[in-house]
Design a protein around this motif. Sequence first.
Motif, PDB file in Angstrom:
ATOM      1  N   THR A 191      -1.466   7.632   0.852  1.00  0.00           N
ATOM      2  CA  THR A 191      -0.361   7.062   0.970  1.00  0.00           C
ATOM      3  C   THR A 191       0.798   7.491   1.614  1.00  0.00           C
ATOM      4  O   THR A 191       1.240   8.667   1.176  1.00  0.00           O
ATOM      5  CB  THR A 191       0.090   6.389  -0.578  1.00  0.00           C
ATOM      6  OG1 THR A 191      -1.102   5.626  -1.313  1.00  0.00           O
ATOM      7  CG2 THR A 191       1.342   5.548  -0.633  1.00  0.00           C
ATOM      8  N   ILE A 193       4.374   9.097   2.585  1.00  0.00           N
ATOM      9  CA  ILE A 193       5.635   9.571   1.674  1.00  0.00           C
ATOM     10  C   ILE A 193       6.703   9.140   2.307  1.00  0.00           C
ATOM     11  O   ILE A 193       7.300   9.607   3.397  1.00  0.00           O
ATOM     12  CB  ILE A 193       5.429  10.908   1.181  1.00  0.00           C
ATOM     13  CG1 ILE A 193       4.110  11.160   0.247  1.00  0.00           C
ATOM     14  CG2 ILE A 193       6.545  11.384   0.479  1.00  0.00           C
ATOM     15  CD1 ILE A 193       4.011  10.324  -0.906  1.00  0.00           C
ATOM     16  N   GLU A 194       7.505   8.338   1.715  1.00  0.00           N
ATOM     17  CA  GLU A 194       8.816   7.938   2.470  1.00  0.00           C
ATOM     18  C   GLU A 194      10.103   8.883   1.810  1.00  0.00           C
ATOM     19  O   GLU A 194      11.161   9.193   2.159  1.00  0.00           O
ATOM     20  CB  GLU A 194       9.088   6.677   2.358  1.00  0.00           C
ATOM     21  CG  GLU A 194       8.240   5.634   2.936  1.00  0.00           C
ATOM     22  CD  GLU A 194       8.281   5.946   4.703  1.00  0.00           C
ATOM     23  OE1 GLU A 194       9.405   6.277   5.192  1.00  0.00           O
ATOM     24  OE2 GLU A 194       7.285   5.658   5.084  1.00  0.00           O
ATOM     25  N   ASP A 197      10.557  10.479  -4.641  1.00  0.00           N
ATOM     26  CA  ASP A 197      10.078   9.515  -5.683  1.00  0.00           C
ATOM     27  C   ASP A 197       9.037   8.832  -5.423  1.00  0.00           C
ATOM     28  O   ASP A 197       8.043   8.662  -6.587  1.00  0.00           O
ATOM     29  CB  ASP A 197      11.239   8.331  -5.794  1.00  0.00           C
ATOM     30  CG  ASP A 197      12.453   8.807  -6.411  1.00  0.00           C
ATOM     31  OD1 ASP A 197      12.536   9.759  -7.067  1.00  0.00           O
ATOM     32  OD2 ASP A 197      13.438   8.208  -6.423  1.00  0.00           O
ATOM     33  N   ASP A 198       8.433   8.760  -4.201  1.00  0.00           N
ATOM     34  CA  ASP A 198       7.206   8.224  -3.912  1.00  0.00           C
ATOM     35  C   ASP A 198       6.097   9.318  -4.282  1.00  0.00           C
ATOM     36  O   ASP A 198       4.889   8.817  -4.973  1.00  0.00           O
ATOM     37  CB  ASP A 198       6.973   7.983  -2.252  1.00  0.00           C
ATOM     38  CG  ASP A 198       7.830   6.699  -1.907  1.00  0.00           C
ATOM     39  OD1 ASP A 198       8.035   6.263  -2.607  1.00  0.00           O
ATOM     40  OD2 ASP A 198       7.928   6.861  -0.768  1.00  0.00           O
ATOM     41  N   ARG A 201       5.814   9.492  -8.181  1.00  0.00           N
ATOM     42  CA  ARG A 201       5.072   8.331  -8.756  1.00  0.00           C
ATOM     43  C   ARG A 201       3.600   8.573  -8.649  1.00  0.00           C
ATOM     44  O   ARG A 201       2.972   8.372  -9.421  1.00  0.00           O
ATOM     45  CB  ARG A 201       5.448   7.270  -8.099  1.00  0.00           C
ATOM     46  CG  ARG A 201       4.902   5.682  -8.728  1.00  0.00           C
ATOM     47  CD  ARG A 201       5.400   4.592  -8.311  1.00  0.00           C
ATOM     48  NE  ARG A 201       4.974   4.593  -6.664  1.00  0.00           N
ATOM     49  CZ  ARG A 201       6.184   4.653  -5.766  1.00  0.00           C
ATOM     50  NH1 ARG A 201       7.269   5.028  -6.156  1.00  0.00           N
ATOM     51  NH2 ARG A 201       5.718   4.863  -4.526  1.00  0.00           N
TER      52      ARG A 201
END
Length: 380
Positions: A191, A193-194, A197-198, A201
């Motif tokens: 996934t 990562i931006e 927090d990403d 999580r």
Amino acid sequence: MVLFDEKVTVTPPPRRPMSRAALAGIWALVVALVVLLVLTFLPTAYVIQQPGPVYNTLGTAQNADGEDVPLITIDGAETYATDGSLDLLTVQVVGNPQRTPSWLELAGAWFDRTRAVLPLESVFPAGQTTEERRTQSTTLMVNSQQDATAAALTEAGFDVPSDIVVYEFSPDSASEGVLQVDDMILAANGTPIEGVDDLRRIINDGEGDDVGLTILRDGEEETVSVSPTETVAEDGTTSWVIGVVLQRRFDFPIDVEIQLNNVGGPSAGMMFALGIVDLLSPGDLTGGEDVAGTGTITADGVVGPIGGIRQKMWGAVGAGAEWFLAPQANCDEVVGHVPDGLRVFAVEDLDDALTAVETLAEGGDLDTLPTCTATATAAG
């Protein structure tokens, strides 16, 4: 005329014996002086927090060479003349682990509503030296300037791309030996990562499972695996971590330089952002008003709480400000402690702060702006 007779002996009247009350008073004074002397040199476990210098982000400040330079300089975009002031507030700490204030100094501060007496460990954590605290404070200031610039440029309509990179490792890090400083983290378990927090999580959703990280190292993309470790916070909550301190690095489309010597910490972020927005905007954002404020800021424009807000409000009054922008998260500390002549507005993000300043500039209805109110507490 005979003035005196050499043959006459004058005997003075007998001295009255000192009363017990007078004798007790003298001994009490002596004991008090001795105690006072001892207290002067006896070490304490407290420091004093008091208002520090105030800086106008639209004005000048002294650089490391003692020269007056613009506090904010922008190159690569048109800027505009400004009026009024956007003041950032600071606090000074009197004392450190090597030299704490005397009990006499603490007594003076205790009865001075502009200052606060704090436990030493609340400012200097156990084991942390003054130099380590100074280094940490400087790092926080640099990061806050980067976040403030990102938030302001985004508000001004610029595209501000950023990357998440490894800055350092925490003690007993699960990632040390797997990741390296300056590794750019592109994705976790496939996934993208931006932001930090990403990644946090995704790690916690795995509940301890290995995390596959796609990274860019020395221009080459590769995938590594890290086994998270479980940690317990002070409030008893648990989470999974990989033991790295991450930094968001921005690719700014224009050059913004903030020069503020000998000031550390993250609490000036919001006022930096307002100053940058004002310089990039036609006209006067403040309408000539003197506005003071404080608050951290994220690159996304979220305003966070700071320390020493009561001392900062007194600093604002001392600088002549009538208006004060306070983080909503600090409101419980604000209520009941606002100095006379100061009006406080609560803000949660950069948009709130801009709305407050623009309303002041336009002579709008100030009663429509959020203010600080006490948080209701249920009876137990």
